[in-house]
Write an enzyme that holds these catalytic residues in place. Structure first.
Site: not given
Ligand code: F6P
Length: 555
Positions: A393, A205, A362, A211, A276-277, A521
């Site tokens: 199990h 987003k 979240e 990452e 995002g979620r 972060k």
């Molecule tokens: O670190 C949490 C977050 O902001 C989530 O809410 C989101 O889904 C994820 O990181 C990834 O964010 P982006 O889509 O901006 O890379």
């Protein structure tokens, strides 16, 4: 306002004292109509909540709580584009992404529906071209592998849905998901792939997530190492541009996408009012669409839309996501329960629990109200789970006989996508048996009589009786659906989304921000340059300094 100040809260506290000593077994024995009254059908999903520690009065009081918290009005505020995400000053409109009606949905006076439909049309066209083999790699070969690079909401939703709908997957296209910055994730995913036939989707987003950007850069380097860089290609014009042919971006941040080297034509946008979620319905769903095709993707949207309509129109007493939310609050806040397990008896829902781990934790892992005051109630549960019967199990021992109460959701399809002998019946017999066992338990006198009949006596009889007694009275919801189709999955996801939203409304928290992920972060960004040299760390507490120094000695 804090929910604890609502009159229904105090009434529920009193009522809890009456309900706590009652056993579900007795409630069932005394009331043959319990299932009839305490189940609901929405779309293709049957929701059974009769195995909950509730009576008609409990449901009436819980519904009163929802009414006093003004759930219906708050639902409307979300659906009509009000900026209910106050800390980020944003509307919350994932429901617009699956809206099937003709009314405008406005944010700041602008109807978002034409934008939503335009992006969907672009996604469809691109997905068809990749699926048909028309869109090819730089060397002219068909795409065989799609690698989605994203994390959190930009990974979990598409991964969960693509896995769940694998029976509808395109026969040539394999979809992979890379999320972790741990290089093992990318390296292991790319190892068997051929760069000439691999398409990367960089899903972010913000397009700034550390990452994702690190993985995307390494993926681009991997591609260019194999297919030649842009300069080489300029001299060999028969080959198309690798980045252009092998990369697309799913994002809200055009500037960052372009500076990565992906042009606007290969960017599928969405908007700041998509959390995002909650984004799998947006351009973030492109890997899903590539896998199952645009028509099935539409079915997924329609299944969710059906639940959106239900949330807005069904009376609270028969409103499934509202009931799911209220039952959750009943345990979290009145029985002081801490966790909630999601247990699909459906291997295709392999990632369903981890998807809603983010979705729920979240969203409602919050401790201040919308007005910035401490929340007086316990908020979001620790969500966990995995497909049955594997869990049986592993951790069911604790569910049946542990000291903690763990409300569980059981999900199952009546028909399998992969019929194989009587295996689906075996699966379903376990699904039915577990909720029955959790509810009913096994009384000491029953165990003792059985052991005595087998000739066990004395101290051993007492020891085994204690060990083999099941308290029961452990609440479960069951979700049963004919088959895991795109529409059913869309409905299931929307049910949980709205459950989370309604709970947030009642707790009066903002379910749509996530400031709690920021601190780590920021600190990680500060620590990264410190890892470069061999100088001892000094800017942190003794533990963090000690760990950094130990790492430097070990590496
Ligand atoms: O670190 C949490 C977050 O902001 C989530 O809410 C989101 O889904 C994820 O990181 C990834 O964010 P982006 O889509 O901006 O890379």
């Amino acid at each position: 306002m804090n929910p604890t100040e609502l009159p229904a809260w105090a009434a529920l506290r009193d009522h809890h004292r009456e309900i706590a000593p009652l056993h579900l077994r007795d409630l069932f024995d005394a009331d043959p109509g319990r299932f009839e009254r305490f189940h609901a059908v929405v779309g293709d999903v049957l929701f059974d909540y009769s195995k909950h520690r509730v009576t008609d009065e409990t449901i009436a009081l819980l519904v009163g709580l929802a009414r006093q918290a003004e759930v219906p009005a708050r639902v409307e505020r979300m659906f009509t584009g009000e900026k209910i995400n106050r800390t980020e000053d944003r509307a919350v409109l994932h429901t617009a992404l699956r809206y099937q009606g003709d009314e405008p949905i406005r944010v700041d006076g602008h109807d978002v529906m034409p934008d939503v439909r335009a992006v969907l049309a672009r996604m469809r066209a691109f997905a068809e071209r990749v699926r048909d083999g028309e869109h090819r790699g730089a060397t002219g070969r068909e795409i065989t592998d799609v690698v989605n690079i994203g994390i959190g909401g930009s990974d979990l939703g598409p991964k969960m849905v693509t896995t769940a709908l694998a029976p509808y997957g395109h026969e040539r296209l394999r979809v992979h998901f890379v999320s972790n910055v741990d290089p093992s994730d990318l390296a292991r995913t790319l190892a068997p792939l051929d760069p000439a036939t691999t398409l990367f989707l960089v899903a972010s987003k913000t397009f700034t997530t550390q990452e994702t950007m690190a993985n995307a850069q390494q993926a681009r380097a991997w591609l260019l190492r194999a297919l030649g860089d842009e300069a080489t290609l300029a001299q060999t014009p028969v080959v198309r541009s690798p980045v252009r042919q092998h990369f697309a971006a799913l994002s809200t941040n055009l500037e960052a996408v372009e500076s990565f080297g992906i042009d606007a034509e290969r960017m599928f946008p969405f908007w700041d009012w998509v959390g995002g979620r909650y984004s799998l319905w947006s351009a973030i769903g492109l890997p899903i669409m590539l896998s199952i095709g645009p028509a099935r993707f539409d079915e997924l949207l329609r299944g969710a839309y059906e639940i959106d309509v239900h949330l807005r129109t069904a009376p609270l007493e028969r409103n499934v996501p509202v009931l799911m939310a209220l039952l959750g609050i009943w345990y979290l806040d009145f029985f002081d329960v801490e966790t909630h397990a999601i247990l699909p008896y459906d291997q295709l829902l392999l990632h369903f629990a981890s998807y809603f781990q983010q979705g729920d934790m979240e969203s409602n892992g919050k401790s201040v109200t919308q007005e910035g005051r401490p929340v007086a109630a316990g908020t979001g549960p620790i969500v966990w789970g995995q497909p049955g019967t594997n869990g049986q199990h592993a951790f069911y021992q604790l569910l049946h006989q542990g000291t903690r109460l763990v409300p569980c959701d059981f999900l199952a399809a009546a028909r399998s996508h992969h019929p194989l002998g009587d295996q689906h019946e075996i699966l379903l017999s376990n699904f039915f048996a577990q909720t029955e066992a959790l509810m009913r338990g096994r009384r000491a006198d029953e165990v003792r009589a059985e052991l005595a009949a087998d000739g066990v006596s004395g101290e051993r009889l007492e020891l085994l009786t204690a060990a083999r007694t099941f308290p029961g009275n452990r609440p479960t919801s069951s979700f049963l659906y004919p088959r895991l189709t795109p529409a059913v999955l869309g409905s299931l996801i929307a049910l949980y989304e709205h459950k989370i939203f309604v709970q947030g409304v009642i707790w009066n928290v903002n379910s749509f921000d996530q400031w709690g992920v920021e601190l780590g972060k920021v600190l990680a960004k500060a620590i990264l340059p410190e890892l470069a040299g061999d100088a001892p760390a000094s800017g942190h507490d003794a533990s963090t300094n000690g760990l950094i120094d130990a790492y430097k000695r070990m590496r």
